[in-house]
Design an enzyme around this catalytic site. Structure first.
Site, PDB file in Angstrom:
ATOM      1  CE  LYS A  70      22.357  64.204  54.577  1.00 41.47           C
ATOM      2  NZ  LYS A  70      23.193  63.991  53.451  1.00 41.47           N
ATOM      3  CB  THR A  72      21.457  73.969  53.307  1.00 42.75           C
ATOM      4  OG1 THR A  72      22.801  73.966  52.831  1.00 42.75           O
ATOM      5  CG2 THR A  72      20.928  75.395  53.288  1.00 42.75           C
ATOM      6  NE  ARG A  93      27.747  63.129  58.570  1.00 42.91           N
ATOM      7  CZ  ARG A  93      27.972  62.799  57.305  1.00 42.91           C
ATOM      8  NH1 ARG A  93      28.791  61.809  57.006  1.00 42.91           N
ATOM      9  NH2 ARG A  93      27.392  63.450  56.319  1.00 42.91           N
ATOM     10  CE  LYS A 104      29.015  65.743  51.005  1.00 38.68           C
ATOM     11  NZ  LYS A 104      28.910  66.750  52.061  1.00 38.68           N
ATOM     12  CB  ALA A 272      26.877  57.818  54.913  1.00 39.85           C
ATOM     13  CG  PHE A 300      26.698  60.194  51.033  1.00 40.38           C
ATOM     14  CD1 PHE A 300      26.942  61.300  50.233  1.00 40.38           C
ATOM     15  CD2 PHE A 300      27.790  59.546  51.593  1.00 40.38           C
ATOM     16  CE1 PHE A 300      28.244  61.747  49.985  1.00 40.38           C
ATOM     17  CE2 PHE A 300      29.088  59.983  51.347  1.00 40.38           C
ATOM     18  CZ  PHE A 300      29.307  61.086  50.536  1.00 40.38           C
ATOM     19  CG  PHE A 380      17.622  74.982  43.180  1.00 36.07           C
ATOM     20  CD1 PHE A 380      18.918  75.398  42.936  1.00 36.07           C
ATOM     21  CD2 PHE A 380      17.431  73.929  44.069  1.00 36.07           C
ATOM     22  CE1 PHE A 380      20.003  74.794  43.559  1.00 36.07           C
ATOM     23  CE2 PHE A 380      18.508  73.316  44.694  1.00 36.07           C
ATOM     24  CZ  PHE A 380      19.801  73.757  44.430  1.00 36.07           C
ATOM     25  CD1 TRP A 408      22.390  78.110  50.108  1.00 39.31           C
ATOM     26  CD2 TRP A 408      21.729  80.048  49.195  1.00 39.31           C
ATOM     27  NE1 TRP A 408      23.519  78.743  49.609  1.00 39.31           N
ATOM     28  CE2 TRP A 408      23.140  79.931  49.054  1.00 39.31           C
ATOM     29  CE3 TRP A 408      21.100  81.186  48.701  1.00 39.31           C
ATOM     30  CZ2 TRP A 408      23.907  80.900  48.425  1.00 39.31           C
ATOM     31  CZ3 TRP A 408      21.870  82.160  48.073  1.00 39.31           C
ATOM     32  CH2 TRP A 408      23.250  82.014  47.944  1.00 39.31           C
TER      33      TRP A 408
END
Length: 555
Positions: A70, A72, A93, A104, A272, A300, A380, A408
């Site tokens: 998210k 990224t 954030r 994480k 979150a 999240f 991906f 990415w």
């Protein structure tokens, strides 16, 4: 061989922060540099009246071990919008050391869609987290000192709700006993630690509009009850000014840049799953006032961060999203559809079709607020042509635009189609924004509204402790506050193992925490914890620094 995230970040050619500030339109007088690559923006000194731009909220499906990306996608989208429109700012954030050193990882995006300097941001940054930790623990010390020095407010020690805080996952500190060692070492009592991002001061910082608002909110924080059962606040303790002093610089948004030099404000970091999951009102508001497009994200899945953004943050912000982008991956949807993690690189149309139900519910939930929705698929290499075609069809059948992205690997160029779709979406006419619930409903009605309308559950059970708190809320006139449900991020339910889109289940409310300073009530469900623990193999085991100060292992 592809470079790692930190190698890409360290090889970046950053522009001086003053140049980024100039690009953002900030007057030099309000820019307070922290070295060459970071700055605080003193928005309190900016008295210009500006019209707000378009607000783009990025959210996602429920997170899985397969990864969604998210942040990224948020960074890549901002870079693409900057190239397309010439006026875009990112508002995210800032990371906590808990996930950085835990499981994480960091929170600056990845690959060629990153905010830099990645290592600085993920570690001490401009000291905001440390200031919050110090302020939280100063208040805790002042409470215990007041009791030790005569307790003029008649605080009942067993009722103290203000915990100490630490910005690292430390399960050993969840429950502690303090004040041991004799009468000169304080009054013995049970206590505990929250992670800093779960502290009410974090929520207060993120929802405050200025220093006056910050101090007002701090003063109304309830810290305990007195012996008559009446609430005692920070204002009663007369230390609101001191706590505000410790946070006066932390309240200023932090300016950094993306790899493609798009201005980015990173400020505040509530989780979150245990807090409200949104960056600061000041950062989002500043991005909106200085750019035609402000891209922000909520933590999240949409059932947590986005719901809280829409029901808690937007009334304070004074602006609702012009479009919502929901990020998903084919891998994560297949995982939600029952495919095993080790097999996700194999084509599985049936698992994808079953897992789509998770994305489908998130789409319907966001549409219920009367905001346009765009779905962004973070691609991906293992995604097959048939899988992409199936997902395109499933989303399109809902009348929703779906766009494939590859940020990415390609940065902003990998989100050019998404940026175009977002611009088109924000110009569409749509019905007026519709909040999920009226704050004047009872607390139980608000909880049950979220459970039924957002989660898909049909029943809420309350512990005896929670029922007692509900009575306390009614007695003290706090029932009109919005709710912030603390729940596992992995499922619509309070059981992290129930994937996909389960329905007709029960949510179990174990406790409620009244956050009068933040202005909401935290509803604790299931086994959610406000102080996480470290995993068996914490990320800290892979982080190192060489003799020249070059860091490795951050991700």
């Amino acid at each position: 061989m592809m470079k790692t995230d930190i190698e890409i970040s360290q090889a970046a050619q950053m522009e001086p922060i003053q140049k980024i500030a100039e690009k953002a339109g900030f007057d030099a007088a309000i820019v307070e540099p922290y070295g060459n690559s970071k700055a605080k923006i003193n928005v309190f000194e900016d008295h210009t009246e500006r019209k707000m731009g378009k607000l783009v909220l990025v959210t996602s499906i429920n997170p899985t071990p397969a990864g969604e990306g998210k942040s990224t996608v948020s960074v890549g989208l901002a870079d693409a919008l900057q190239k397309l429109t010439g006026s875009t700012m990112l508002a995210l954030r800032e990371p906590s050391l808990g996930p950085v050193m835990g499981m994480k990882g960091g929170a600056t995006g990845g690959g060629y869609a990153q905010v830099v300097p990645m290592d600085d941001i993920n570690l001490h940054f401009t000291g905001d987290m440390h200031a919050l930790t110090a302020a939280n623990n100063t208040l805790a010390a002042l409470i215990d000192n007041h009791i030790q020095q005569g307790n003029d407010l008649n605080i009942e020690p067993r009722s103290i709700s203000w915990k100490r805080a630490l910005d690292i996952n430390d399960r050993a500190l969840r429950n502690v006993v303090i004040g041991l060692g004799g009468r000169f070492s304080g009054v013995p009592r049970e206590d505990g630690f929250d992670i800093t991002v779960a502290s009410e001061l974090m929520a207060v910082l993120c929802l405050s509009k200025n220093l006056h608002d910050l101090k007002t909110r701090i003063n109304r924080i309830v810290i305990a009850n007195n012996t008559d059962g009446k609430p005692v606040t920070v204002g009663d303790l007369q230390v609101g000014g001191a706590i505000t002093v410790l946070l006066k610089d932390a309240l200023k948004p932090n300016l950094v840049q993306t790899l493609e030099h798009t201005p980015a404000l990173m400020h505040g970091g509530p989780f979150a799953n245990i807090a409200h999951g949104c960056n600061s009102v000041l950062a989002t508001q500043t991005a909106l006032k200085y750019a035609d497009y402000a891209v922000t994200e909520a933590g999240f899945g949409a059932d947590l961060g986005a719901e809280k953004f829409l029901d808690i943050k937007t009334p304070v912000l004074g602006k609702t999203p012009d479009t919502v982008v929901i990020v998903a991956t084919i891998r994560a949807l297949k995982y939600n559809g029952g495919q095993k993690l080790k097999d996700l690189t194999n084509e599985n149309l049936e698992a994808l079709k079953n897992g789509f139900k998770n994305l489908q519910r998130h789409i319907k939930n966001m549409q219920s607020y009367n905001v346009p929705v765009v779905v962004a698929i973070n691609q991906f290499v293992s995604d097959t042509e048939d899988e992409i075609k199936l997902l395109d069809q499933l989303v399109s059948d809902m009348g929703v635009k779906i766009v494939n992205t590859n940020v990415w690997e390609h940065g902003g160029a990998g989100a050019s189609d998404l940026a175009q779709a977002v611009v088109e979406s924000t110009t569409e006419t749509h019905d007026d924004f519709k909040r999920l619930y009226d704050n004047n409903l009872s607390v139980k009605d608000k909880i049950e509204t979220v459970v039924s309308n957002i989660y898909g559950g049909n029943k809420v059970e309350y512990s005896s402790k929670a029922e007692k708190k509900l009575k306390e809320i009614d007695t003290n006139g706090w029932s009109n506050l919005p709710i912030c449900i603390a729940k596992t991020q992995y499922s619509f339910t309070d059981d992290p193992k129930k994937l996909g889109a389960p329905s007709d289940f029960t949510i179990h409310v174990s406790d409620l925490n009244i956050k009068t300073g933040a202005g909401f009530i935290v509803v604790l469900t299931g086994n959610v914890l406000t102080m996480p623990g470290l995993p068996k193999h914490p990320a800290a085991l892979d982080i190192d620094v060489d003799d020249n100060g070059k860091i490795s292992g951050l991700f």
